[in-house]
Design a protein around this motif. Structure first.
Motif, PDB file in Angstrom:
ATOM      1  N   MET A   1      -8.400  -5.492  -8.986  1.00  0.00           N
ATOM      2  CA  MET A   1      -7.447  -6.510  -8.586  1.00  0.00           C
ATOM      3  C   MET A   1      -5.998  -6.022  -8.751  1.00  0.00           C
ATOM      4  SD  MET A   1      -7.568 -10.561  -9.465  1.00  0.00           S
ATOM      5  CE  MET A   1      -8.842 -11.301  -8.478  1.00  0.00           C
ATOM      6  N   LEU A   2      -5.786  -5.079  -9.682  1.00  0.00           N
ATOM      7  CA  LEU A   2      -4.428  -4.551  -9.866  1.00  0.00           C
ATOM      8  C   LEU A   2      -3.993  -3.696  -8.687  1.00  0.00           C
ATOM      9  CD1 LEU A   2      -4.129  -3.820 -13.683  1.00  0.00           C
ATOM     10  CD2 LEU A   2      -2.910  -5.523 -12.347  1.00  0.00           C
ATOM     11  N   ASP A   3      -4.965  -3.032  -8.039  1.00  0.00           N
ATOM     12  CA  ASP A   3      -4.627  -2.285  -6.822  1.00  0.00           C
ATOM     13  C   ASP A   3      -4.162  -3.247  -5.744  1.00  0.00           C
ATOM     14  OD1 ASP A   3      -5.297   0.069  -8.017  1.00  0.00           O
ATOM     15  OD2 ASP A   3      -7.268   0.246  -7.084  1.00  0.00           O
ATOM     16  N   GLU A   4      -4.851  -4.372  -5.644  1.00  0.00           N
ATOM     17  CA  GLU A   4      -4.466  -5.392  -4.675  1.00  0.00           C
ATOM     18  C   GLU A   4      -3.077  -5.948  -5.013  1.00  0.00           C
ATOM     19  OE1 GLU A   4      -6.242  -9.473  -2.689  1.00  0.00           O
ATOM     20  OE2 GLU A   4      -7.518  -8.353  -4.090  1.00  0.00           O
ATOM     21  N   ALA A   5      -2.815  -6.139  -6.309  1.00  0.00           N
ATOM     22  CA  ALA A   5      -1.497  -6.614  -6.756  1.00  0.00           C
ATOM     23  C   ALA A   5      -0.412  -5.628  -6.327  1.00  0.00           C
ATOM     24  CB  ALA A   5      -1.485  -6.798  -8.273  1.00  0.00           C
ATOM     25  N   GLN A   6      -0.694  -4.342  -6.475  1.00  0.00           N
ATOM     26  CA  GLN A   6       0.240  -3.283  -6.078  1.00  0.00           C
ATOM     27  C   GLN A   6       0.508  -3.349  -4.561  1.00  0.00           C
ATOM     28  OE1 GLN A   6       0.987  -0.550  -8.516  1.00  0.00           O
ATOM     29  NE2 GLN A   6       2.621  -0.013  -7.106  1.00  0.00           N
ATOM     30  N   ASN A   7      -0.555  -3.567  -3.785  1.00  0.00           N
ATOM     31  CA  ASN A   7      -0.406  -3.683  -2.324  1.00  0.00           C
ATOM     32  C   ASN A   7       0.464  -4.881  -1.951  1.00  0.00           C
ATOM     33  OD1 ASN A   7      -2.045  -1.459  -2.016  1.00  0.00           O
ATOM     34  ND2 ASN A   7      -3.898  -2.650  -1.631  1.00  0.00           N
ATOM     35  N   LEU A   8       0.239  -6.028  -2.632  1.00  0.00           N
ATOM     36  CA  LEU A   8       1.021  -7.238  -2.363  1.00  0.00           C
ATOM     37  C   LEU A   8       2.488  -7.024  -2.718  1.00  0.00           C
ATOM     38  CD1 LEU A   8      -1.488  -9.903  -3.733  1.00  0.00           C
ATOM     39  CD2 LEU A   8      -0.879  -9.549  -1.326  1.00  0.00           C
ATOM     40  N   LEU A   9       2.729  -6.290  -3.805  1.00  0.00           N
ATOM     41  CA  LEU A   9       4.097  -5.979  -4.230  1.00  0.00           C
ATOM     42  C   LEU A   9       4.840  -5.253  -3.109  1.00  0.00           C
ATOM     43  CD1 LEU A   9       6.100  -5.900  -6.720  1.00  0.00           C
ATOM     44  CD2 LEU A   9       5.198  -3.611  -7.142  1.00  0.00           C
ATOM     45  N   GLN A  10       4.167  -4.292  -2.500  1.00  0.00           N
ATOM     46  CA  GLN A  10       4.751  -3.517  -1.402  1.00  0.00           C
ATOM     47  C   GLN A  10       4.869  -4.375  -0.135  1.00  0.00           C
ATOM     48  OE1 GLN A  10       5.608   0.108  -1.263  1.00  0.00           O
ATOM     49  NE2 GLN A  10       6.597  -0.769   0.528  1.00  0.00           N
ATOM     50  N   GLN A  11       3.767  -5.054   0.206  1.00  0.00           N
ATOM     51  CA  GLN A  11       3.701  -5.808   1.460  1.00  0.00           C
ATOM     52  C   GLN A  11       4.727  -6.939   1.533  1.00  0.00           C
ATOM     53  OE1 GLN A  11      -0.212  -7.471   2.175  1.00  0.00           O
ATOM     54  NE2 GLN A  11       0.549  -8.868   3.734  1.00  0.00           N
ATOM     55  N   TYR A  12       4.810  -7.762   0.473  1.00  0.00           N
ATOM     56  CA  TYR A  12       5.659  -8.948   0.523  1.00  0.00           C
ATOM     57  C   TYR A  12       7.056  -8.754  -0.062  1.00  0.00           C
ATOM     58  CZ  TYR A  12       1.731 -11.813   2.025  1.00  0.00           C
ATOM     59  OH  TYR A  12       0.699 -12.350   2.733  1.00  0.00           O
ATOM     60  N   PHE A  13       7.173  -7.845  -1.031  1.00  0.00           N
ATOM     61  CA  PHE A  13       8.442  -7.736  -1.748  1.00  0.00           C
ATOM     62  C   PHE A  13       9.142  -6.397  -1.557  1.00  0.00           C
ATOM     63  CE2 PHE A  13       5.649 -10.770  -3.900  1.00  0.00           C
ATOM     64  CZ  PHE A  13       6.430 -11.915  -3.827  1.00  0.00           C
ATOM     65  N   GLY A  14       8.427  -5.443  -0.929  1.00  0.00           N
ATOM     66  CA  GLY A  14       9.044  -4.161  -0.588  1.00  0.00           C
ATOM     67  C   GLY A  14       9.239  -3.191  -1.737  1.00  0.00           C
ATOM     68  N   TYR A  15       8.554  -3.418  -2.861  1.00  0.00           N
ATOM     69  CA  TYR A  15       8.660  -2.491  -4.002  1.00  0.00           C
ATOM     70  C   TYR A  15       7.410  -1.627  -4.067  1.00  0.00           C
ATOM     71  CZ  TYR A  15      12.283  -5.765  -5.550  1.00  0.00           C
ATOM     72  OH  TYR A  15      13.393  -6.570  -5.618  1.00  0.00           O
ATOM     73  N   SER A  16       7.597  -0.358  -4.426  1.00  0.00           N
ATOM     74  CA  SER A  16       6.444   0.543  -4.478  1.00  0.00           C
ATOM     75  C   SER A  16       5.799   0.584  -5.866  1.00  0.00           C
ATOM     76  CB  SER A  16       6.852   1.957  -4.055  1.00  0.00           C
ATOM     77  OG  SER A  16       7.910   2.405  -4.884  1.00  0.00           O
ATOM     78  N   ALA A  17       6.525   0.127  -6.884  1.00  0.00           N
ATOM     79  CA  ALA A  17       5.968   0.177  -8.247  1.00  0.00           C
ATOM     80  C   ALA A  17       6.461  -1.019  -9.059  1.00  0.00           C
ATOM     81  CB  ALA A  17       6.393   1.470  -8.938  1.00  0.00           C
ATOM     82  N   PHE A  18       5.647  -1.412 -10.038  1.00  0.00           N
ATOM     83  CA  PHE A  18       6.049  -2.480 -10.949  1.00  0.00           C
ATOM     84  C   PHE A  18       7.083  -1.954 -11.942  1.00  0.00           C
ATOM     85  CE2 PHE A  18       1.804  -4.095  -9.710  1.00  0.00           C
ATOM     86  CZ  PHE A  18       2.194  -5.349  -9.279  1.00  0.00           C
ATOM     87  N   ARG A  19       7.942  -2.845 -12.415  1.00  0.00           N
ATOM     88  CA  ARG A  19       8.891  -2.497 -13.475  1.00  0.00           C
ATOM     89  C   ARG A  19       8.189  -2.613 -14.820  1.00  0.00           C
ATOM     90  NH1 ARG A  19      14.193  -6.021 -11.753  1.00  0.00           N
ATOM     91  NH2 ARG A  19      14.613  -4.944  -9.806  1.00  0.00           N
TER      92      ARG A  19
END
Length: 193
Positions: A1-19
């Motif tokens: 599910m964290l991989d999916e979270a990473q994809n959503l971060l990129q898809q909707y918010f335009g960030y490639s990595a979490f802070r």
């Protein structure tokens, strides 16, 4: 599910990595652990509940003390094509009824609500009529009697939460929490560890 979270971060918010801190908070939420997140101002606290809201079925409720902040958040989510709305005193009665009807129909992934809303039996009935996987307390220091801008209406939400049929995961987020404030938040919201 964290991989999916990473994809959503990129898809909707335009960030490639979490802070720093975001991944751990999101991981706790995904694992249905009540969590206190203390991140600096501008540290991306809102992503800590917005990403799980997209991962979960149902509607995430965000408790926010600031009307202007709610509007800004909803505007930016809507721009990102994430269905979101707010319920607060800026709405007239017709707008309120329309939004509550759409919430009941499951039209939104995120609903921002002022703490005072939880004093309304109609609002609690509305919440009991929908699936709520997550409740986020934004500016969570407001719930603590030791907090610098303590809001009694914020603290009274805790007893209202006991009236909910479901047991959503709770995340409390703030940029400012002394040790006393953090302990108070954790004990009020059943956050362990």
């Amino acid at each position: 599910m964290l991989d999916e979270a990473q994809n959503l971060l990129q898809q909707y918010f335009g960030y490639s990595a979490f802070r720093d801190g975001q991944r751990e908070i999101i991981e706790n939420i995904v694992n249905k652990k009540n969590t206190l997140g203390i991140l600096p101002t501008g540290g991306g606290k809102s992503l800590c509940y917005q990403i799980p809201a997209l991962l979960f079925q149902g509607t995430t409720i965000v408790i926010s003390p600031l009307i202007s902040l709610m509007k800004d958040q909803v505007d930016s989510l809507t721009t990102a094509e994430i269905p979101a709305t707010f319920i607060n005193s800026s709405l007239n009665n017709q707008e309120l009824m329309e939004r509550m009807s759409l919430i009941r129909q499951g039209a939104y992934k995120l609903v921002y609500a002022a703490p005072e809303r939880f004093e309304s039996t109609h609002f609690i009935e509305l919440l009991n009529s929908i699936e709520i996987p997550l409740i986020a307390f934004d500016e969570a220091h407001c719930i603590s009697q030791w907090g610098h801008d303590f809001r009694p209406s914020y603290r009274s939400i805790v007893s209202s939460l006991r009236q909910l049929k479901h047991h959503p995961t709770i995340v409390a987020l703030t940029a400012t929490a002394t040790e006393n404030v953090a302990e108070d938040i954790c004990s009020l919201l059943a956050i362990e560890d």
